[in-house]
Design an enzyme around this catalytic site. Structure first.
Site, PDB file in Angstrom:
ATOM      1  N   ASP A   1       1.292  48.977 -14.211  1.00  0.00           N
ATOM      2  CA  ASP A   1       1.651  48.636 -15.592  1.00  0.00           C
ATOM      3  C   ASP A   1       2.445  49.813 -16.144  1.00  0.00           C
ATOM      4  O   ASP A   1       1.895  50.879 -16.411  1.00  0.00           O
ATOM      5  CB  ASP A   1       0.383  48.404 -16.425  1.00  0.00           C
ATOM      6  CG  ASP A   1       0.699  48.153 -17.893  1.00  0.00           C
ATOM      7  OD1 ASP A   1       1.875  48.243 -18.296  1.00  0.00           O
ATOM      8  OD2 ASP A   1      -0.256  47.892 -18.646  1.00  0.00           O
TER       9      ASP A   1
ATOM     10  N   ASN B   1      13.729  48.687 -15.735  1.00  0.00           N
ATOM     11  CA  ASN B   1      14.081  47.288 -16.007  1.00  0.00           C
ATOM     12  C   ASN B   1      13.112  46.597 -16.962  1.00  0.00           C
ATOM     13  O   ASN B   1      13.517  45.732 -17.739  1.00  0.00           O
ATOM     14  CB  ASN B   1      14.148  46.532 -14.670  1.00  0.00           C
ATOM     15  CG  ASN B   1      14.208  45.039 -14.859  1.00  0.00           C
ATOM     16  OD1 ASN B   1      15.212  44.507 -15.349  1.00  0.00           O
ATOM     17  ND2 ASN B   1      13.137  44.344 -14.501  1.00  0.00           N
TER      18      ASN B   1
ATOM     19  N   TYR C   1      12.733  43.374 -31.121  1.00  0.00           N
ATOM     20  CA  TYR C   1      13.431  43.490 -29.832  1.00  0.00           C
ATOM     21  C   TYR C   1      14.767  44.231 -30.010  1.00  0.00           C
ATOM     22  O   TYR C   1      15.105  45.118 -29.223  1.00  0.00           O
ATOM     23  CB  TYR C   1      13.659  42.088 -29.266  1.00  0.00           C
ATOM     24  CG  TYR C   1      14.321  42.047 -27.908  1.00  0.00           C
ATOM     25  CD1 TYR C   1      13.726  42.634 -26.793  1.00  0.00           C
ATOM     26  CD2 TYR C   1      15.546  41.398 -27.728  1.00  0.00           C
ATOM     27  CE1 TYR C   1      14.334  42.575 -25.539  1.00  0.00           C
ATOM     28  CE2 TYR C   1      16.153  41.338 -26.481  1.00  0.00           C
ATOM     29  CZ  TYR C   1      15.551  41.928 -25.397  1.00  0.00           C
ATOM     30  OH  TYR C   1      16.148  41.877 -24.164  1.00  0.00           O
TER      31      TYR C   1
ATOM     32  N   LYS D   1      15.913  47.756 -28.272  1.00  0.00           N
ATOM     33  CA  LYS D   1      17.091  47.895 -27.410  1.00  0.00           C
ATOM     34  C   LYS D   1      18.120  48.864 -28.011  1.00  0.00           C
ATOM     35  O   LYS D   1      18.830  49.548 -27.266  1.00  0.00           O
ATOM     36  CB  LYS D   1      17.708  46.526 -27.125  1.00  0.00           C
ATOM     37  CG  LYS D   1      16.819  45.635 -26.240  1.00  0.00           C
ATOM     38  CD  LYS D   1      16.452  46.315 -24.916  1.00  0.00           C
ATOM     39  CE  LYS D   1      15.768  45.375 -23.946  1.00  0.00           C
ATOM     40  NZ  LYS D   1      15.352  46.037 -22.683  1.00  0.00           N
TER      41      LYS D   1
HETATM   42  N1  NAD Z   1      16.943  37.597 -19.230  1.00  0.00           N
HETATM   43  C1  NAD Z   1      17.849  37.873 -20.153  1.00  0.00           C
HETATM   44  O1  NAD Z   1      18.582  36.985 -20.603  1.00  0.00           O
HETATM   45  C2  NAD Z   1      18.017  39.287 -20.678  1.00  0.00           C
HETATM   46  C3  NAD Z   1      19.025  39.514 -21.605  1.00  0.00           C
HETATM   47  C4  NAD Z   1      19.200  40.813 -22.102  1.00  0.00           C
HETATM   48  C5  NAD Z   1      18.379  41.833 -21.658  1.00  0.00           C
HETATM   49  N2  NAD Z   1      17.389  41.569 -20.756  1.00  0.00           N
HETATM   50  C6  NAD Z   1      16.557  42.718 -20.346  1.00  0.00           C
HETATM   51  O2  NAD Z   1      16.563  42.824 -18.930  1.00  0.00           O
HETATM   52  C7  NAD Z   1      15.280  43.287 -18.469  1.00  0.00           C
HETATM   53  C8  NAD Z   1      14.713  42.302 -17.477  1.00  0.00           C
HETATM   54  O3  NAD Z   1      14.649  41.036 -18.103  1.00  0.00           O
HETATM   55  P1  NAD Z   1      14.153  39.722 -17.338  1.00  0.00           P
HETATM   56  O4  NAD Z   1      14.471  38.586 -18.248  1.00  0.00           O
HETATM   57  O5  NAD Z   1      14.642  39.722 -15.945  1.00  0.00           O
HETATM   58  O6  NAD Z   1      12.557  39.971 -17.341  1.00  0.00           O
HETATM   59  P2  NAD Z   1      11.367  38.974 -16.944  1.00  0.00           P
HETATM   60  O7  NAD Z   1      10.466  38.926 -18.125  1.00  0.00           O
HETATM   61  O8  NAD Z   1      11.903  37.689 -16.419  1.00  0.00           O
HETATM   62  O9  NAD Z   1      10.678  39.745 -15.743  1.00  0.00           O
HETATM   63  C9  NAD Z   1      10.087  40.963 -15.966  1.00  0.00           C
HETATM   64  C10 NAD Z   1       9.218  41.364 -14.783  1.00  0.00           C
HETATM   65  O10 NAD Z   1       8.546  42.561 -15.173  1.00  0.00           O
HETATM   66  C11 NAD Z   1       7.156  42.419 -14.964  1.00  0.00           C
HETATM   67  N3  NAD Z   1       6.461  43.203 -15.983  1.00  0.00           N
HETATM   68  C12 NAD Z   1       6.310  42.879 -17.282  1.00  0.00           C
HETATM   69  N4  NAD Z   1       5.620  43.831 -17.921  1.00  0.00           N
HETATM   70  C13 NAD Z   1       5.332  44.786 -16.997  1.00  0.00           C
HETATM   71  C14 NAD Z   1       4.646  46.016 -17.060  1.00  0.00           C
HETATM   72  N5  NAD Z   1       4.094  46.454 -18.198  1.00  0.00           N
HETATM   73  N6  NAD Z   1       4.543  46.758 -15.927  1.00  0.00           N
HETATM   74  C15 NAD Z   1       5.101  46.317 -14.757  1.00  0.00           C
HETATM   75  N7  NAD Z   1       5.748  45.145 -14.643  1.00  0.00           N
HETATM   76  C16 NAD Z   1       5.871  44.383 -15.759  1.00  0.00           C
HETATM   77  C17 NAD Z   1       6.882  40.928 -15.070  1.00  0.00           C
HETATM   78  O11 NAD Z   1       5.680  40.575 -14.378  1.00  0.00           O
HETATM   79  C18 NAD Z   1       8.142  40.331 -14.462  1.00  0.00           C
HETATM   80  O12 NAD Z   1       8.010  40.193 -13.059  1.00  0.00           O
HETATM   81  C19 NAD Z   1      14.438  43.472 -19.739  1.00  0.00           C
HETATM   82  O13 NAD Z   1      14.492  44.808 -20.160  1.00  0.00           O
HETATM   83  C20 NAD Z   1      15.108  42.554 -20.746  1.00  0.00           C
HETATM   84  O14 NAD Z   1      14.860  42.960 -22.074  1.00  0.00           O
HETATM   85  C21 NAD Z   1      17.193  40.328 -20.255  1.00  0.00           C
END
Ligand code: NAD
Length: 253
Positions: free
Chosen positions: A62, A88, A158, A162
């Site tokens: 975590d 990430n 959020y 960011k």
């Molecule tokens: N998906 C989008 O459209 C989007 C757009 C802009 C920015 N982002 C950013 O990109 C990054 C990844 O986004 P995503 O949509 O792929 O994420 P997601 O939520 O689909 O996946 C995140 C992964 O991280 C894991 N996770 C969550 N909390 C955790 C913790 N405390 N410790 C360890 N693992 C943990 C989850 O189990 C999951 O496997 C994030 O920072 C998000 O803010 C995503």
């Protein structure tokens, strides 16, 4: 093989952009430390990385928890010196300002910013010892306000988190420059991940005033791999003179 032999930590590697990044790095010869909270996702991505012929160390973790991140760094060190860190994990709870609880706000800051602070603090010493490091943090178009989230659901927490990533990478880029460590961010737009994709597409299908597909000049969602390609670039030697920069992967918005 742009990352051949390099040890790279990817947080939240089990799904979405983190998973795509881990697989992209594996294709380029990196040795991977996969940090993930969800055991099932961790097992799956570990197998996929190994199927690509890359080494993978799976660490249940975590990244918002200090002791858990300390353990992650200890485990990673068994593989060797880490030279790439992809912060990430991020996200949080949306909601209009009058409905946001203190717990919602704190959760968003911890997930998006405390995680980034803890992991960076844990891995910078190994990079300093090598005189080389690449830190890539996931930001978002939301750092300037994402109109579909802000208008339809509320996203002040959020967006604040960011925007905080910008300050984090700008300051650290200067602080760590003499150590040979670059610190950059990738800011995705609307990405077709397992979790966000259906929600983003539904906004379009429901005919909402500001749908991401309508608002984005390329008129489609991005793929996780398109984001991973940008992360790869900033993590590679090709980006050697780039630090403190945020690279938008937003389809032109
Ligand atoms: N998906 C989008 O459209 C989007 C757009 C802009 C920015 N982002 C950013 O990109 C990054 C990844 O986004 P995503 O949509 O792929 O994420 P997601 O939520 O689909 O996946 C995140 C992964 O991280 C894991 N996770 C969550 N909390 C955790 C913790 N405390 N410790 C360890 N693992 C943990 C989850 O189990 C999951 O496997 C994030 O920072 C998000 O803010 C995503």
């Amino acid at each position: 093989m742009r990352l051949e032999g390099r040890i790279a930590v990817v947080t939240g590697a089990g799904l979405g952009i983190g998973k795509a990044t881990a697989l992209r790095f594996a294709e380029e010869g990196a040795r991977l430390v996969l940090a993930e909270r969800d055991d099932g996702r961790l097992t799956e991505v570990t197998e996929l990385v190994r199927d690509l012929g890359a080494e993978a160390l799976a660490v249940p973790c975590d990244v918002t928890d200090e002791a858990s991140v300390t353990h992650l760094a200890q485990e990673a060190a068994k593989l060797g010196p880490v030279s790439i860190l992809v912060n990430n994990v991020g996200g949080g709870r949306s909601g209009r300002i009058t409905n946001l609880s203190v717990a919602d706000w704190d959760h968003t800051m911890a997930l998006s910013l405390r995680s980034m602070f803890l992991c960076t603090r844990a891995f910078v010493p190994a990079m300093q010892a090598q005189g080389y490091g690449r830190i890539v943090c996931l930001s978002s178009g939301a750092r300037n306000g994402t109109v579909w989230n802000a208008f339809h659901t509320g996203a002040s927490g959020y967006s604040t988190a960011k925007a905080g990533v910008t300050g984090f990478i700008r300051a650290l880029a200067i602080e760590l420059a003499d150590d040979g460590i670059t610190v950059n961010a990738v800011a995705p737009g609307p990405i077709d991940t397992e979790l966000a994709g259906p929600y983003l597409r539904k906004m379009h299908e429901d005919g909402l005033e500001y749908s991401p597909i309508r608002m984005t000049p390329l008129h489609r969602l991005g793929t996780p791999r398109e984001v991973a390609d940008a992360v790869l670039f900033l993590a590679s030697d090709e980006a050697s003179y780039i630090t403190g920069t945020t690279l938008d992967v937003t389809g032109g918005r």
